[in-house]
Design an enzyme around this catalytic site. Sequence first.
Site, PDB file in Angstrom:
ATOM      1  N   PHE A  99       0.808  -1.220   0.000  1.00 29.78           N
ATOM      2  CA  PHE A  99       0.000   0.000   0.000  1.00 29.78           C
ATOM      3  C   PHE A  99       0.843   1.272   0.000  1.00 29.78           C
ATOM      4  O   PHE A  99       0.389   2.341  -0.428  1.00 29.78           O
ATOM      5  CB  PHE A  99      -0.955  -0.001   1.200  1.00 29.78           C
ATOM      6  CG  PHE A  99      -0.366   0.407   2.516  1.00 29.78           C
ATOM      7  CD1 PHE A  99      -0.544   1.699   3.004  1.00 29.78           C
ATOM      8  CD2 PHE A  99       0.340  -0.492   3.293  1.00 29.78           C
ATOM      9  CE1 PHE A  99      -0.024   2.079   4.228  1.00 29.78           C
ATOM     10  CE2 PHE A  99       0.863  -0.131   4.515  1.00 29.78           C
ATOM     11  CZ  PHE A  99       0.683   1.174   4.992  1.00 29.78           C
ATOM     12  N   LYS A 100       2.078   1.174   0.442  1.00 29.46           N
ATOM     13  CA  LYS A 100       2.895   2.384   0.562  1.00 29.46           C
ATOM     14  C   LYS A 100       3.324   2.941  -0.795  1.00 29.46           C
ATOM     15  O   LYS A 100       3.747   4.093  -0.876  1.00 29.46           O
ATOM     16  CB  LYS A 100       4.086   2.105   1.476  1.00 29.46           C
ATOM     17  CG  LYS A 100       3.605   1.836   2.894  1.00 29.46           C
ATOM     18  CD  LYS A 100       4.693   1.511   3.875  1.00 29.46           C
ATOM     19  CE  LYS A 100       4.078   1.207   5.242  1.00 29.46           C
ATOM     20  NZ  LYS A 100       5.078   0.881   6.263  1.00 29.46           N
ATOM     21  N   ASP A 101       3.185   2.152  -1.850  1.00 31.57           N
ATOM     22  CA  ASP A 101       3.449   2.688  -3.189  1.00 31.57           C
ATOM     23  C   ASP A 101       2.553   3.883  -3.500  1.00 31.57           C
ATOM     24  O   ASP A 101       2.966   4.811  -4.193  1.00 31.57           O
ATOM     25  CB  ASP A 101       3.207   1.608  -4.253  1.00 31.57           C
ATOM     26  CG  ASP A 101       4.270   0.518  -4.244  1.00 31.57           C
ATOM     27  OD1 ASP A 101       5.451   0.850  -4.069  1.00 31.57           O
ATOM     28  OD2 ASP A 101       3.910  -0.659  -4.402  1.00 31.57           O
TER      29      ASP A 101
END
Length: 530
Positions: free
Chosen positions: A121-123
Amino acid sequence: MSSPTTSPRYLSTRGGSYGFSFEETVLKGLAADQGLFLPEDIPSLPSNWQHDWSHMSFSELAFQIFSLYIAPSEIEPVALRDIIDRSYSSFRVSSVTPTVTLDNARKIHLLELYHGETFAFKDIALQFLGNLFEFFLVKRNEGKSGKDREHLTVVCATSGDTGSASIYGLRGKKDVSVFVMYPTGKVSPIQEAQMTTVHCLSVDGTFDDCQAFVKDLFNDDLINSSQRLAAVNSINFARILAQITYYFASYFSLIRSGTYSPSTDQIRFVVPTGNFGDILAGYFAKRMGLPVMKLVIACNENDILHRFLQTGTYEKKPVHGAAAAGGLVEDGAAASPEGVKETLSPSMDILVSSNFERLLWFVAHDVYGSKAHSAQERREIAGRNVKEWQTQLKTNGGFSVEKTVLDAVCADFSAERVSDGETIATIRDVYRWPEGYILDPHSAIAVTAALRSTEGAHQVALATAHPAKFAKAVEMALVDEKRFRFKDILPKQFVGIEERPRRLRFVRRNEGLEGLRTLIVDEVEKEKAK
């Protein structure tokens, strides 16, 4: 709340800094008083947002939301659109963060956040942040050469996914050096392999130790005299801002699918939570006006937030010896002398949730500032309370809040604690549902918490990582499932990744800040000399 026509300004949660621009907030990362930056006011949604935004793409939604926090005098609309489009062009699905239904009858949905380059999700935030850094640097370095050019030294603490996502978000950016710190033996092999292509620093400690190093660097006069440090951890507000979008995207996706009606149904977002950044973005969305019934903090056995919502006391509660054992070494869990409980969801294995400080500022602002005579006085009251709580946390290992404060938190949040055994059971059980869906252990924690609800609302659990990033936990859960073959879900991008050359340095905590400072300065100077 501010109106969309005002120029947003930013402040520190601890009351020592006010009136910062968005650019200053992004490039500084951490305030001088060690507080975290927040907008002085959360913007209101335009009156017709539910109609006008209902069929927008993810990028268009992001533009509408970001424009409420970024003045056009700082980033012109054309430039902001370009930053957003470049940030999400590499995602593997056009919707960027699709919402899928796992069980119609139980109203269980999954918000898939792992379709970016590093399958986490950090992308979503770090692709955006990398392009922001590039935009501000290009503007500042126009017409400059040599030593006159501004250079960013990015320092990052990671429990696994932030490191790889920051590297992918910043690769190829001119005038940027990246240093990623992660706890030795406490990230999965895939996560480590994705990271070890830049300055990767393996620290003999925990994620909390790595995060403490980052904060110490930002407050170190010596390194700040020669380096412009920048943060990509969720202490950087741009990370929180970028994550707001997918709460709105999921809301509209469910409406368009016909499974959810805002006039008759309610919705809860269930978020696997470690450092509190992901769920804090949901709080911003709710406070802006997104009709969310409740935000559910889904914890693993490192349960400081669950305990706080039960008792009003926020305190480190380290465990040692046999009580600390758990998780799988193969997926990044290893025994911790600092007292972090090692679990099957290692990206959530922390003692303290740094972003919780931001929520406490808003709660103090509302509870204790209600009788203030001005907006500025109200902000100052909130800052004083947060500073006192954080001082108690540092000095005494914890603090307690009054019932009015706890009640204010519980108005928007609830919390669930999920054990490793329950995590494994949920991965297995959901795989046996008709869709045969495979969850990673962090996403399984969110689904477990969602399944406990008896309130009849739609539950949107956030899926934060692809299951292949935590292969051993998934294989443990599905070992008896005859139709399961791990190679069927292994992304081609992961094949052979663990055999690639790696570039890392081991950092010992006993060498302290001085040793880390020397290492970073030396490496940056080498890069500048190339």
